[in-house]
Design a protein around this motif. Sequence first.
Motif, PDB file in Angstrom:
ATOM      1  N   THR A 105      47.530 -34.278   0.291  1.00 12.16           N
ATOM      2  CA  THR A 105      46.235 -34.592   0.895  1.00 12.16           C
ATOM      3  C   THR A 105      45.232 -35.018  -0.160  1.00 12.16           C
ATOM      4  O   THR A 105      44.567 -36.062  -0.035  1.00 12.16           O
ATOM      5  N   PHE A 106      45.121 -34.223  -1.221  1.00 10.44           N
ATOM      6  CA  PHE A 106      44.105 -34.521  -2.226  1.00 10.44           C
ATOM      7  C   PHE A 106      44.527 -35.657  -3.150  1.00 10.44           C
ATOM      8  O   PHE A 106      43.663 -36.357  -3.697  1.00 10.44           O
ATOM      9  N   ALA A 107      45.814 -35.849  -3.303  1.00  9.67           N
ATOM     10  CA  ALA A 107      46.264 -37.019  -4.051  1.00  9.67           C
ATOM     11  C   ALA A 107      45.864 -38.298  -3.328  1.00  9.67           C
ATOM     12  O   ALA A 107      45.352 -39.246  -3.931  1.00  9.67           O
ATOM     13  N   HIS A 108      46.090 -38.329  -2.032  1.00  9.47           N
ATOM     14  CA  HIS A 108      45.705 -39.495  -1.232  1.00  9.47           C
ATOM     15  C   HIS A 108      44.194 -39.680  -1.258  1.00  9.47           C
ATOM     16  O   HIS A 108      43.686 -40.802  -1.401  1.00  9.47           O
ATOM     17  N   PHE A 109      43.465 -38.574  -1.135  1.00  6.49           N
ATOM     18  CA  PHE A 109      42.004 -38.627  -1.148  1.00  6.49           C
ATOM     19  C   PHE A 109      41.487 -39.187  -2.469  1.00  6.49           C
ATOM     20  O   PHE A 109      40.539 -39.978  -2.506  1.00  6.49           O
ATOM     21  N   SER A 110      42.125 -38.786  -3.581  1.00  6.52           N
ATOM     22  CA  SER A 110      41.679 -39.220  -4.904  1.00  6.52           C
ATOM     23  C   SER A 110      42.002 -40.684  -5.164  1.00  6.52           C
ATOM     24  O   SER A 110      41.315 -41.355  -5.941  1.00  6.52           O
ATOM     25  N   GLN A 111      43.039 -41.183  -4.525  1.00  6.60           N
ATOM     26  CA  GLN A 111      43.507 -42.542  -4.793  1.00  6.60           C
ATOM     27  C   GLN A 111      42.806 -43.597  -3.954  1.00  6.60           C
ATOM     28  O   GLN A 111      43.016 -44.793  -4.155  1.00  6.60           O
ATOM     29  N   THR A 112      41.994 -43.177  -2.997  1.00  9.53           N
ATOM     30  CA  THR A 112      41.288 -44.119  -2.132  1.00  9.53           C
ATOM     31  C   THR A 112      39.792 -43.900  -2.257  1.00  9.53           C
ATOM     32  O   THR A 112      39.327 -42.822  -2.615  1.00  9.53           O
ATOM     33  N   ASN A 113      39.025 -44.912  -1.931  1.00  8.86           N
ATOM     34  CA  ASN A 113      37.570 -44.818  -2.074  1.00  8.86           C
ATOM     35  C   ASN A 113      36.832 -44.725  -0.749  1.00  8.86           C
ATOM     36  O   ASN A 113      35.703 -44.249  -0.705  1.00  8.86           O
ATOM     37  N   SER A 114      37.450 -45.189   0.333  1.00 10.66           N
ATOM     38  CA  SER A 114      36.720 -45.242   1.604  1.00 10.66           C
ATOM     39  C   SER A 114      37.473 -44.609   2.771  1.00 10.66           C
ATOM     40  O   SER A 114      36.904 -44.442   3.852  1.00 10.66           O
ATOM     41  N   THR A 115      38.724 -44.253   2.577  1.00  6.58           N
ATOM     42  CA  THR A 115      39.514 -43.684   3.674  1.00  6.58           C
ATOM     43  C   THR A 115      38.927 -42.343   4.101  1.00  6.58           C
ATOM     44  O   THR A 115      38.610 -41.503   3.254  1.00  6.58           O
ATOM     45  N   PRO A 116      38.768 -42.090   5.377  1.00  9.03           N
ATOM     46  CA  PRO A 116      38.255 -40.790   5.835  1.00  9.03           C
ATOM     47  C   PRO A 116      39.156 -39.648   5.374  1.00  9.03           C
ATOM     48  O   PRO A 116      40.373 -39.816   5.208  1.00  9.03           O
TER      49      PRO A 116
END
Length: 989
Positions: free
Chosen positions: A943-954
Amino acid sequence: MRTSALRFTKQLALTLGLWACCLLSGAQTQEIEESFNRVSPQEQTRLQAILDEPLRTSAPQAELDRQVSQKLMAVRRLNIPKGEEAILQEAVKYTDNVFFRDNLTNLQSQQATPEKKLQLARTAADNTQGFFKPWRRCFVAVQYVNLGKYSEAQQELNDIQAQIAVMSANHPPPWGQRELYRASSNCAATRSRLEQIEGHFNESLDAANVALSTAEQAFLIRIKGESDVTHYFAAQGLANTFARKAQVLRAMGRLNEAEQTLRDFIHFSTQVELPRRFEADIYLLASNLRFDQHEFVEAEKLVQKGDAILEKLNIDALSPERIGQERNRLLALMGQKKWSLALQELQTLETQIAQQPNLKRTVLYSFDRAYLLLGNQLFDQAAPIFEQAAKTLAKTSGEEHFDVTQAKGLQGVALWHSPDLAQRSQALSLLEQATKDLMQARNADYLNELGFHPDIRNAIVSTYIQALSQTHPERATQLLGFADWLHSGLVQNALSDAAVRSAATTQGLSDLVRQEQDAKNEIQGIRSFLTSESLDSSAPMWSNATQMRNRIFSLEQRRSELQARIRQSFPDYERLVRPLAPSLDDIAERLSDQEALLVFMPDFSGVNVWMVKQSQGRVLAKFNRASLSQDQLDNTVSTLRLSLESFASSGRLLPFDDALAWQTYQSLIAPFAADLADRKHWIISTSGALARLPFAVLQTQARAPKRPPAWLIQQVSLSQVPSVSAWLNLRAIKRQQIPSQALLAWGDPMFDPRRNPVQNNSQLKPIASGNNGFEQEQTPGDVLYHSIPALPDTRQELLNLAQALHANPQEDLVMGRNATRASVLAASKSGLLAQKKVVVFATHGLMAGDLPALTQPALAMSADGSEKTNALAPLLTLEDVLGLKLNADWVVLSACNTAASDGRANESLSGLARGFFYAGSRSLLVTQWAVESQSAKELTSRTFAHFSQTNSTPKSESLRQAMLEVMAEPRFAHPAFWAPYVLVGDSLR
């Protein structure tokens, strides 16, 4: 496997002896009964011999008085009704002992009118001298209070206190000091009652504490060679002060503290000899608390025990005491919805008292009687009684009072079931007005969850929604904001109480809040008293009703002024304490063109569902009522949760009910499927049983043989909100700056300092088992806290999380002994907390009542020594959370869960969530049940890997992608592994 929920609910409950759910266990009940019946056969023979011996009337005065005292003690220990009065009647013929004469006067005045009681009390006080006089004068003040002569009572109490001060200054002998302590206690107890009536609850509690401490001082003074009767009376005085304190705490809504005080009363009763009437008082107080807590089955059992004691004491079944007990039992039956049984017993009782109209009125007040008829579907009989009750209540409390609103609303419920179109039209009007009035600021203080108050509100609101859905469907859609505002009452109360206390540290706000609360409490006190007197025009307070209503009016004006000043100067506090019901326009304005809001609100006969979205600035809203009864809904959620929790609870997976998951989707969501097809993210607000349902596991299609299930999470991302108004507040707040640092986390807290840091959960053993309530209440605070199960698995979880977020484990992880409440508060004060994007608490979440005197949600942090004097001291409470300075995208509560079958854990989570939102967090990531460690690590890190790798994704999309990746692994395909996490709050970045 991490077993936070399992360990907490099973091991901690065993350790504490299930204290929170069992006020009077079977073993404790037996102990109490034995304490009130501890006379052995030999002792009974000895006491009876004392009673049988004739008075030695020719003996010296001191010897005669001693014989009378022995007889009085024997009567009390043998629990002989009327025996004390008979002995005193004979004794006063031969002795001038003031003590005997005054007690006889007290006994004989019980049946007198209030005015006659005042006269007798005044005469007795005038005839008493020395150190006994202040104690005797207290009964004069009591009678003034009973007559509603408050200024006279206040003056009498002031004079008594002055007299006690003068006498105490003259160094009285020990027995004299004891009598002055007794007088001080009685005086303080009377003042507590007076302050409570006038709505000064804090002052009432202060006085009750003074009464308790001075009664204890009196009890501890023993004079060598003195009669046991004197000590016996001191014990009774102390017992009365326990009851007084419990009563005022109950009136304040501080039920857990009231329960703890009652436990202290119970403990005291097992140590001393008290008349059996006190045993009845214990059961009555316990029954009242259980009723307030919505535990009606237990309330009925306890009131039956109390009544059985009165019956053994030969108290007439038609006496006011016994009638009062029967009334409480009828109310408990009504709470259980045993409508026909309650009505049958009411009719039997009324047949017995047919010739005593005054008693008939006390059996059930008009409102309760009408509510019972409504429950029995005798609508034509209930409606006129509700109408009359509303008129009567309006005379004393005013047309706009909450009780009047309830009566009119229930009149509307009754009339809606009439076949007469005119009556149904009147019903719709009454229901509409009642729902509007419930939302008025003047009535917000009455939206509590005590007794069957929430059931009454539910009946009014759900009937109104049903009526509109049948007559004006488009108007039912407009009720979304109101329904959302109303259903969050319990969580709102917890937040408001904590916010009020937290405000004490905010300069400028504290004084305004204190004044507003003082006015609120006085209004409640006056209204409560007016309501209790409203059905009897001969009551002492009737003549003062107009004056008291005028006082309420002026206080309400003052409150409005204060609230306006708070609203202007401290808008965030005002939104938290008094949120407004949102409109559809408010909701649509905050929704993006990729989002839809779904609100699910169950009632007793169905589920109300609203869907809202916006398109090019235009509101699109729809309403549907799903035909799922409360029982069907409970069974559905319980069945699905059983499979989801199976691995944590038993180590093996139970098959998931795909058909039920699809049927639930069909009932709740399918009617909106076409409107939702173009939305990628759904924001969900739920209540009741549905708050325990992870919507991600619903299936959008019937599962075909040998085909994979069509999980809802595969189609859309999901987030949940405690309420629509809370979500709107989050969207309304503009961030001043983006936090610059990745992570700050607390985990693996050390609840027991003696634990080896590498010790495994399985090594923990309960400190006791099978404790009864009395034993558990005496458990020291440090023993209680040290018994909380450890969470060593959270250490590795946080290390993995730090790696995913590229954080520094040495600087950003606070674990073991260091994971204290103080460390959290220090991080907030220094500003460090506000710099973090992700804040994690990998620890147990506690609900109100999980520990003695815990009245708000809390997080369990490491023991720091403070638990030795207060088991609650190491907790990070909701009140603490409200004072934190956060700016986080996420707060992760990774070992908290919402697994409680009664829904209380979800309410606790909602309270914590809104507390963190108020402190500055945008969202929470929480678990709904105990999770398996490896899948949990995979899910959070992804979850946090995906969150860190994107800038605008909810954020909700980051969680969805992690779920999809985890479920793709065959060993984690079951939803027990990938569905426990839920995003609560704002999904946007």
